[in-house]
Enzyme design. Sequence first.
Site, mmCIF file in Angstrom:
data_model
loop_
_atom_site.group_PDB
_atom_site.id
_atom_site.type_symbol
_atom_site.label_atom_id
_atom_site.label_comp_id
_atom_site.label_asym_id
_atom_site.label_seq_id
_atom_site.Cartn_x
_atom_site.Cartn_y
_atom_site.Cartn_z
ATOM 1 N N LYS A 159 0.859 -1.197 0.000
ATOM 2 C CA LYS A 159 0.000 0.000 0.000
ATOM 3 C C LYS A 159 0.892 1.243 0.000
ATOM 4 O O LYS A 159 1.911 1.282 0.706
ATOM 5 C CB LYS A 159 -0.883 -0.027 1.249
ATOM 6 C CG LYS A 159 -1.914 1.087 1.344
ATOM 7 C CD LYS A 159 -2.793 0.910 2.591
ATOM 8 C CE LYS A 159 -3.886 1.960 2.686
ATOM 9 N NZ LYS A 159 -4.744 1.771 3.885
ATOM 10 N N SER A 219 -9.801 1.680 3.043
ATOM 11 C CA SER A 219 -8.939 2.423 2.155
ATOM 12 C C SER A 219 -7.881 1.597 1.424
ATOM 13 O O SER A 219 -7.290 2.083 0.454
ATOM 14 C CB SER A 219 -8.228 3.523 2.946
ATOM 15 O OG SER A 219 -7.352 2.950 3.895
ATOM 16 N N SER A 246 -9.843 -0.608 7.307
ATOM 17 C CA SER A 246 -9.311 -0.507 5.946
ATOM 18 C C SER A 246 -8.580 -1.729 5.405
ATOM 19 O O SER A 246 -8.220 -1.748 4.230
ATOM 20 C CB SER A 246 -8.379 0.696 5.844
ATOM 21 O OG SER A 246 -9.150 1.847 5.698
HETATM 22 N N1 GLN Z 1 -13.326 3.953 6.652
HETATM 23 C C1 GLN Z 1 -12.629 4.400 7.813
HETATM 24 C C2 GLN Z 1 -12.267 5.857 7.706
HETATM 25 O O1 GLN Z 1 -12.546 6.400 6.694
HETATM 26 C C3 GLN Z 1 -11.412 3.562 8.047
HETATM 27 C C4 GLN Z 1 -10.208 3.986 7.321
HETATM 28 C C5 GLN Z 1 -8.999 3.165 7.669
HETATM 29 O O2 GLN Z 1 -9.088 2.130 8.328
HETATM 30 N N2 GLN Z 1 -7.841 3.655 7.251
HETATM 31 O O3 GLN Z 1 -11.736 6.434 8.601
#
Ligand code: GLN
Length: 513
Positions: free
Chosen positions: A106, A181, A205
């Site tokens: 990532k 994400s 995410s």
């Molecule tokens: N969807 C969550 C957010 O937008 C989690 C994001 C993540 O785990 N990086 O904060």
Amino acid sequence: MVAETVPGGVKKKSIDFTVFIIFMKSEDIILSPIHVLDAQRKAGNIKTRDIVSAVMNRRRATEPVLNAYIHQIPDEVCLEQADCADDKLRRGEPVHILEGMPIGVKDIFNVIGTPLTCASKILTGYVSPYESTVTSRLKDAGYLMTGKLNMDEFAMGSSTENSAYGAVRNPWDTDRVPGGSSGGSAAAVAAGSCLAALGTDTGGSIRQPAMFTGTFGIKPTYGFCSRYGMSAFASSFDQAGPITKDVEDSAVILQQIGGFDERDSTSLNIGKPDLVSGLKQGIEGMRVGVIQNLDLSVCDEEIRQNFEQSVDLFRKNGCQIVSVNIEHIQHSIAVYYIIACSEASSNLGRYDGIRYGHRSPAAAKIGDVFRLSRDEGFGNEVKLRILLGTFALSSGYYDAYYSKAKKIQSMYRRQFQQIFSDIDILLTPVSPVRPFKLNEKMDDPLQMYLADVFTVIVNLAGIPAASVPSGFSAQKLPLGIQLMAGHLKEADLLRTAYWFEKQAALEYPPQKI
Ligand code: GLN
């Protein structure tokens, strides 16, 4: 078996990995987990070069549509590294299971000498001068990095649409999102344009994109993996973890990247983890919890049914199902978003147009350098969160928001400690919704946040959790369930996930790409 009962579920996976002899076709290679391919190359049936070239071909074919990569390591470089692993095999030298295996990263991890963007324009032109601990541990094993994978900007989002490098598509249905994400990581693993990937999980995410793409993903206990060299979103929640084709590959990778690191003060003082040796021991006598006061009516009907069938599978196999109650669970989204945005507003202060990346060419005065560079560099979702977080931390509101949220978080932590003194595993759905269409939720950030209802509590509690594939919807979209375990119980979590994966024995429908 789940596979017989879930909507669209079918019996036994068509590829029986044990029966490959002598020859594996490219189509089989890109569907296979790393441990299977490693066994095949060590038996002399295939070469590392065959594996890498199948993945490179798949990457070339899928990238124009999927957009899973922000930065690709060229084919020649990858093939050369594959040849090194093959040379070692030929000479009879020991070769690590991950050596020469194509794995994506990532684009939130620093990999020395490689561009790092966090999918943000603000990091344009930045090349990492140092290496994150988790990628350096993969390097110790000789992994082959295929490239840096697309994501929501600074990991803020649940669909990988908030990327300055364009949205990522889901290989099971390219009109739909792969989750986020870590959507680039999940889409690439599902499609076979890498065989495994690193993701990060601050509020779901790793787990939610794993569910959306029919892959396996695990977020370990907070402090299990070092955060050194991983760009910060909400530092008290951020954790690295693998997204893989199956549970065994995740056990191998997490074992390799986990453990104490003196360069991260929040890294736990644990020795080298052992997650592989007990993986196949089964789940006899396990006590499995379900959260009684969790509102499953927010779920799509197929997700609710699939979850209940999955719980039944545990019951039928002799597990005791225990109902637990988590007080104030309905506030977990508000608590998470207040803390996450507060930490983000502070962490993102470092992108000032001076130290890294983008500097506005229009800025004449020092104040304009900060203001214009940040205005031009950050996308809308990141700006929204900086504003929310700055507000929540401002004097006069701090006690009402941030401080109260931290108190509720402590309460969740105490409750989970208590719960896991009585049970081994807790089951919930991963997401209340199936993979949705691109742009479907972009105008309504609140709807997107509310869909994190089952994942954020795990980060608030700091415990490990995983998403395991549990079937397919009528439209042939992947479904998954979430398994949580107590503090540092990664081995139990993976053992249970391994058992579930074998029970479910899903047959994957063809991808639409
Ligand atoms: N969807 C969550 C957010 O937008 C989690 C994001 C993540 O785990 N990086 O904060």
